[in-house]
Motif scaffolding. Structure first.
Motif, mmCIF file in Angstrom:
data_model
loop_
_atom_site.group_PDB
_atom_site.id
_atom_site.type_symbol
_atom_site.label_atom_id
_atom_site.label_comp_id
_atom_site.label_asym_id
_atom_site.label_seq_id
_atom_site.Cartn_x
_atom_site.Cartn_y
_atom_site.Cartn_z
ATOM 1 N N PHE A 215 32.233 107.467 37.104
ATOM 2 C CA PHE A 215 33.498 107.579 36.859
ATOM 3 C C PHE A 215 34.137 106.663 38.383
ATOM 4 C CE2 PHE A 215 32.453 111.252 34.681
ATOM 5 C CZ PHE A 215 33.638 111.411 33.872
ATOM 6 N N ILE A 216 34.533 105.657 38.249
ATOM 7 C CA ILE A 216 35.009 104.815 39.404
ATOM 8 C C ILE A 216 36.451 104.313 39.278
ATOM 9 C CG2 ILE A 216 34.670 102.340 40.570
ATOM 10 C CD1 ILE A 216 31.881 102.440 38.966
ATOM 11 N N THR A 217 37.127 104.533 40.519
ATOM 12 C CA THR A 217 38.303 104.341 40.686
ATOM 13 C C THR A 217 38.748 103.069 41.391
ATOM 14 O OG1 THR A 217 39.227 105.538 42.345
ATOM 15 C CG2 THR A 217 39.053 106.923 40.474
ATOM 16 N N LEU B 262 30.882 110.262 40.947
ATOM 17 C CA LEU B 262 32.292 109.666 41.235
ATOM 18 C C LEU B 262 32.416 108.791 42.467
ATOM 19 C CD1 LEU B 262 33.723 113.354 41.400
ATOM 20 C CD2 LEU B 262 33.158 111.851 39.204
ATOM 21 N N ILE B 263 33.125 107.693 42.235
ATOM 22 C CA ILE B 263 33.248 106.525 43.419
ATOM 23 C C ILE B 263 34.646 106.529 43.418
ATOM 24 C CG2 ILE B 263 32.726 104.257 44.093
ATOM 25 C CD1 ILE B 263 30.117 104.180 42.578
ATOM 26 N N ASP B 264 35.416 106.875 44.419
ATOM 27 C CA ASP B 264 36.725 106.640 44.634
ATOM 28 C C ASP B 264 37.086 105.139 45.484
ATOM 29 O OD1 ASP B 264 39.437 107.454 44.193
ATOM 30 O OD2 ASP B 264 39.445 108.765 45.740
ATOM 31 N N ASP B 265 37.896 104.625 44.732
ATOM 32 C CA ASP B 265 38.546 103.293 45.517
ATOM 33 C C ASP B 265 37.459 102.222 45.851
ATOM 34 O OD1 ASP B 265 40.240 101.649 46.448
ATOM 35 O OD2 ASP B 265 40.822 102.631 48.323
ATOM 36 N N LEU C 9 42.112 113.338 39.601
ATOM 37 C CA LEU C 9 41.188 113.338 38.300
ATOM 38 C C LEU C 9 39.628 113.513 38.539
ATOM 39 C CD1 LEU C 9 41.101 113.148 35.226
ATOM 40 C CD2 LEU C 9 41.055 110.595 35.254
ATOM 41 N N LEU C 10 39.264 112.439 39.462
ATOM 42 C CA LEU C 10 37.915 112.600 40.052
ATOM 43 C C LEU C 10 37.730 114.080 40.715
ATOM 44 C CD1 LEU C 10 36.945 109.158 42.026
ATOM 45 C CD2 LEU C 10 36.888 109.980 39.349
#
Length: 366
Positions: A327-329, A299-302, A39-40
Motif C-alpha cells: 500500500f503506497i500513498t 505500507l509506504i506513506d508519502d 487508511l494505512l
C-alpha cells in the motif's frame, strides 16, 4: 497473506469505508489530511493492535464516538477484526470467535511500515531499533516470544531486588537466571541480524548499487563482547543498586547502521536514508515470508517525500521482485507514475475528506 477487503468504522476521519484491494499493489492519492495515512494506519492497527502515529487510543476514535472497528477478509478467506474503545477496552475476532489476543491477530497479519516517522530508526535511539528487530524475530523465530517473555519476568524480579537493595542468595539466584537468558537471547538475535544483513545486501544491490558495499549492520548484544555478563554485574553491583535497574543485559542490545564505519544518518542524504530504510524493511519482510510462507504487508506513506523520480523508479524495480501486498500513498498522482507496473495488476484509490474511491484506468480525479 493479502487483504482482499477492508472495512473501517469511525477511525480518525474515516467515518465508514469498505474497500476491495488488489493482492499485490495498491496506490492511494490524496491531499494532506484527506485520510490516506489513516487508511494505512487502520491496516497497521489490524496487525499490531496499535498506531504508528500515536500512543493515545482516543486520538483514533472519532469525536463523540466511543469506539472504532477495523475488520478485513484475507486471501485465505479468514475474517479478522478489532474494536477499541476510548477506555482501552478491546475486542478481537477471528472468523467470528472472540477468544483471541492481539498476538493471535499479529500471527495472521505481518505488517511492515515506512513513514516519515520511520527515520526514528536512526534518530530515536536504541529503543526504536530494538522494536524493529524484535518485530522481525516475533515472526521469523517462533521460540523467541516465549524466551523473551521469561527473560522479562526475570528482569523485573532482578530490578526489584536492586531497588530494594536485596543482596545475597536471592539476588544471586536472579543474576544466574538473568545471565543465562541474556546469553540465549543474544545468540538468537545475533543469528537473526546475520540473516537480516545477508538479505539486506541483496536489496541494497538493487536499490542502492553504488553504495551497497559500504553499508554494514553491527549488532551490539547489550554488554561488552570481551567480557562475561556475570563479571560486569559483579563489578557494577553498587552502581546498579544506586540506579535501581539493570545496566547490562539482553534488554540493552542495539543495532548500528553504518556507511564506511560512520552512522548512516551522518553521511547519507535524506533521500538515501529513505532508500536504505526501504531496503531494510523489504529485507525483513522477505525473511518473514521465507520463514512463515505468509506474505507480509508493506505500507509506504508519502512515497514522494525525499525521493526523486529516479529513486522511485529504482524502488519500483525492487518492488516488482517482491511477493507481498503493498500500500503506497502520495499527495500527487504523478509521484506514483514510476511505481506503475507494466501489467495492470494494481489498483489506485483517491481519498478526499475521509471518503475512499477507486480510480479506474484512465480516470482523472479532482
Amino acid at each position: 497473506m493479502s487483504i482482499q477487503s477492508l472495512t473501517v468504522n469511525q477511525f480518525r476521519n474515516l467515518d465508514y469505508a469498505n474497500i476491495n484491494f488488489a493482492p499485490s499493489l495498491n496506490l492511494i492519492v490524496g491531499d494532506n489530511g484527506s485520510g490516506k495515512s489513516s487508511l494505512l494506519e487502520s491496516v497497521f492497527f489490524l496487525g499490531h493492535g496499535k498506531s504508528f502515529r500515536t500512543n493515545k487510543i482516543e486520538n483514533l476514535i472519532q469525536s463523540e464516538k466511543d469506539h472504532f472497528v477495523v475488520s478485513a477478509k484475507d486471501d485465505q478467506n479468514h475474517q479478522l477484526g478489532v474494536q477499541r474503545g476510548k477506555q482501552g477496552e478491546i475486542q478481537i475476532r477471528i472468523n467470528g470467535d472472540s477468544k483471541f489476543r492481539l498476538s493471535d491477530l499479529a500471527k495472521h497479519v505481518a505488517v511492515q511500515v515506512i513513514t516519515p516517522e520511520t527515520f526514528r530508526l536512526f534518530f530515536g535511539g536504541p529503543k526504536e531499533r530494538r522494536k524493529f528487530v524484535d518485530l522481525g524475530l516475533f515472526h521469523v523465530e517462533h521460540s523467541f516470544v516465549g524466551v523473551w517473555r521469561e527473560f522479562k519476568k526475570v528482569l523485573l524480579q532482578r530490578n526489584a531486588c536492586l531497588r530494594q537493595r536485596i543482596v545475597g542468595q536471592q539476588l544471586d539466584y536472579y543474576n544466574q537466571l538473568f545471565c543465562q537468558q541474556s546469553e540465549i537471547i543474544a545468540k538468537v538475535r545475533s543469528d537473526y541480524i546475520e540473516r537480516l544483513a545477508n538479505e539486506l545486501n541483496k536489496w541494497l544491490a538493487i536499490i542502492m548499487p553504488d553504495l551497497a558495499d559500504n553499508i554494514a549492520l553491527q549488532y551490539q548484544r547489550g554488554w561488552s563482547k570481551s567480557r562475561q555478563l556475570h563479571e560486569l554485574l559483579a563489578e557494577h553491583n553498587e552502581r546498579e543498586i544506586k540506579y535501581g535497574y539493570s545496566l547490562f543485559g539482553a534488554h540493552k542490545f542495539d543495532v548500528q547502521f553504518s556507511f564506511n564505519r560512520q552512522p548512516v544518518e551522518q553521511v547519507l542524504s535524506r533521500g538515501q536514508q529513505k532508500l536504505f530504510l526501504m531496503a531494510l524493511t523489504i529485507a525483513q519482510a522477505n525473511l518473514i515470508f521465507e520463514s512463515q510462507q505468509i506474505a507480509p504487508i508493506i505500507l509506504i506513506d508519502d512515497i514522494g517525500a525525499e525521493l526523486d523520480q529516479h529513486s522511485r523508479a529504482v524502488l519500483a524495480k525492487a518492488i516488482g521482485k517482491l511477493t507481498c501486498q503493498l500500500f503506497i500513498t502520495a499527495i500527487e498522482k504523478n509521484a506514483l507514475e514510476a511505481m506503475l507496473p507494466e501489467q495492470q495488476n494494481y489498483k489506485m484509490f483517491h481519498v478526499k475528506h475521509g471518503v475512499v474511491t477507486e480510480i479506474t484506468q484512465g480516470e482523472k480525479h479532482e
